[in-house]
Design a protein around this motif. Structure first.
Motif, PDB file in Angstrom:
ATOM      1  N   ALA A   1      43.122  37.393  40.394  1.00 12.50           N
ATOM      2  CA  ALA A   1      43.117  37.712  38.869  1.00 12.50           C
ATOM      3  C   ALA A   1      42.384  39.419  39.484  1.00 12.50           C
ATOM      4  N   GLU A   2      42.298  40.461  38.481  1.00 16.49           N
ATOM      5  CA  GLU A   2      41.824  41.550  39.292  1.00 16.49           C
ATOM      6  C   GLU A   2      40.739  42.155  38.770  1.00 16.49           C
ATOM      7  N   ASP A   3      39.588  41.443  37.833  1.00 14.09           N
ATOM      8  CA  ASP A   3      38.744  41.415  37.484  1.00 14.09           C
ATOM      9  C   ASP A   3      37.558  40.510  36.878  1.00 14.09           C
ATOM     10  N   GLY A   4      37.559  40.020  36.549  1.00 12.75           N
ATOM     11  CA  GLY A   4      36.778  39.487  35.726  1.00 12.75           C
ATOM     12  C   GLY A   4      36.959  38.299  34.907  1.00 12.75           C
ATOM     13  N   ASP A   5      37.442  39.277  33.235  1.00 17.43           N
ATOM     14  CA  ASP A   5      38.436  38.983  32.781  1.00 17.43           C
ATOM     15  C   ASP A   5      39.233  38.110  33.318  1.00 17.43           C
TER      16      ASP A   5
ATOM     17  N   ARG B   1      43.838  23.310  44.167  1.00 20.94           N
ATOM     18  CA  ARG B   1      44.350  24.835  44.198  1.00 20.94           C
ATOM     19  C   ARG B   1      43.010  25.915  43.847  1.00 20.94           C
ATOM     20  N   VAL B   2      43.521  26.802  44.022  1.00 14.34           N
ATOM     21  CA  VAL B   2      42.217  27.858  44.605  1.00 14.34           C
ATOM     22  C   VAL B   2      43.495  29.469  43.637  1.00 14.34           C
ATOM     23  N   LEU B   3      41.579  29.909  43.170  1.00 14.32           N
ATOM     24  CA  LEU B   3      42.346  30.750  42.457  1.00 14.32           C
ATOM     25  C   LEU B   3      40.721  32.721  42.799  1.00 14.32           C
ATOM     26  N   ILE B   4      42.091  33.193  43.152  1.00 10.40           N
ATOM     27  CA  ILE B   4      40.973  34.371  43.766  1.00 10.40           C
ATOM     28  C   ILE B   4      40.954  35.383  42.976  1.00 10.40           C
ATOM     29  N   ALA B   5      39.540  36.128  43.039  1.00  7.88           N
ATOM     30  CA  ALA B   5      39.460  36.768  42.057  1.00  7.88           C
ATOM     31  C   ALA B   5      38.562  38.210  42.438  1.00  7.88           C
ATOM     32  N   ASP B   6      39.640  39.085  42.883  1.00  8.84           N
ATOM     33  CA  ASP B   6      38.746  40.569  43.411  1.00  8.84           C
ATOM     34  C   ASP B   6      40.013  41.685  42.672  1.00  8.84           C
ATOM     35  N   ASP B   7      39.046  42.504  42.806  1.00 10.69           N
ATOM     36  CA  ASP B   7      39.850  44.457  42.657  1.00 10.69           C
ATOM     37  C   ASP B   7      40.461  44.209  43.866  1.00 10.69           C
ATOM     38  N   GLN B   8      40.251  44.372  44.741  1.00  9.41           N
ATOM     39  CA  GLN B   8      41.082  45.023  45.902  1.00  9.41           C
ATOM     40  C   GLN B   8      42.471  44.324  46.108  1.00  9.41           C
ATOM     41  N   GLU B   9      43.349  45.074  45.892  1.00  9.03           N
ATOM     42  CA  GLU B   9      44.189  44.673  45.721  1.00  9.03           C
ATOM     43  C   GLU B   9      45.292  43.147  47.776  1.00  9.03           C
ATOM     44  N   LEU B  10      44.479  44.721  48.677  1.00 10.52           N
ATOM     45  CA  LEU B  10      44.739  44.452  49.639  1.00 10.52           C
ATOM     46  C   LEU B  10      43.929  43.197  49.685  1.00 10.52           C
ATOM     47  N   LEU B  11      42.518  42.907  49.549  1.00  8.39           N
ATOM     48  CA  LEU B  11      42.102  41.574  50.078  1.00  8.39           C
ATOM     49  C   LEU B  11      42.692  40.799  49.484  1.00  8.39           C
TER      50      LEU B  11
ATOM     51  N   PHE C   1      43.508  36.736  51.453  1.00  7.79           N
ATOM     52  CA  PHE C   1      43.091  35.828  51.121  1.00  7.79           C
ATOM     53  C   PHE C   1      44.230  34.920  50.495  1.00  7.79           C
ATOM     54  N   ARG C   2      45.336  35.575  49.323  1.00  8.67           N
ATOM     55  CA  ARG C   2      46.548  34.884  49.023  1.00  8.67           C
ATOM     56  C   ARG C   2      46.820  33.915  50.828  1.00  8.67           C
ATOM     57  N   VAL C   3      47.145  34.596  51.472  1.00  8.90           N
ATOM     58  CA  VAL C   3      48.130  34.725  53.095  1.00  8.90           C
ATOM     59  C   VAL C   3      47.488  33.265  54.150  1.00  8.90           C
ATOM     60  N   LEU C   4      46.354  33.558  53.072  1.00 10.32           N
ATOM     61  CA  LEU C   4      45.208  32.961  54.741  1.00 10.32           C
ATOM     62  C   LEU C   4      45.406  31.634  54.040  1.00 10.32           C
TER      63      LEU C   4
END
Length: 228
Positions: A39-43, A9-19, A23-26
């Motif tokens: 997640a769009e930021d650290g919080d 199970r993977v959580l993806i945290a990056d402020d760029q929606e495209l990335l 990553f989600r699709v991959l």
């Protein structure tokens, strides 16, 4: 990897929606891997790590507000996120935050331009409880460490419980050698190397191979070349 969760199970945290979406699709396209949050930021990363309890967080370093380093530290020390591992992703192989991220509890570091197959392999490696660094990062990690004030004497007493051979293996790990290279260097089997690595993790209280590298340099087993 026999101890691999299924699915991972993977959580993806990056402020760029495209990335995040890329990553989600991959990740979702890979058998045995499943994205459980974006997640769009650290919080948001910290909140979702606690609520979703992923096996691996893909963590960007530079995000607005709470950055990836502090988010990693909070996740790794949160009592409700025990077992959640963090794989740091960044655009810069000379990023000054790499060392701090690993010291904060990250289990690995990769560049965002990593090949898709290598990223998938990295996720599975970290999920299985192993640590990793991108190629060439070990030496640069050490250069960054050596720029910082030294507070640990060369070869600390904390290495006293190690046997001579265990210290030798730690030295080779610290230099960035793989298990295969260590086996060739010491003329032993891969199984023997894995046994020594396991003993080092246990005796030094290290989480993974990344921490062994940091421990080796902290205690002066290797001195980087001058002028680098």
């Amino acid at each position: 990897m026999s101890n691999l969760p299924d699915p991972v199970r993977v959580l993806i945290a990056d402020d760029q929606e495209l990335l995040r979406e890329s990553f989600r699709v991959l990740v979702n396209a890979e058998p045995g891997l499943e994205v459980v949050g974006l997640a769009e930021d650290g919080d948001a990363a910290v909140r979702m790590a606690v609520s979703e309890h992923p096996d691996v967080v893909l963590m960007d370093v530079r995000m607005p507000g709470l950055d990836g380093i502090e988010a990693t530290r909070l996740i790794r020390t949160h009592p409700d996120a025990e077992g959640v591992r963090v794989l740091v992703l960044t655009m810069f192989d000379m990023d000054s935050y790499v060392f701090a991220a690993l010291r904060s509890g990250a289990s690995g570091f990769l560049l965002k331009d990593v090949a898709p197959a290598d990223l998938v392999r990295a996720i599975r490696t970290v999920a299985a409880g192993q640590g990793l660094l991108a190629p060439s990062v070990t030496s640069r990690l050490i250069e960054e460490f050596c720029r910082q004030p030294q507070s640990v004497p060369a070869v600390s007493d904390s290495l006293a419980p190690l046997t001579g051979r265990e210290r030798e293996v730690l030295l080779l790990v610290t230099r960035g050698l793989s298990n295969t290279e260590i086996a060739a260097e010491l003329h032993v089997s891969m199984a023997t190397v894995k046994t020594y690595i396991g003993r080092l993790l246990d005796k030094l209280g290290a989480r993974d191979r990344v921490q062994l590298v940091i421990t080796g340099y902290e205690h002066g087993l290797v001195t980087p070349s001058k002028g680098k």
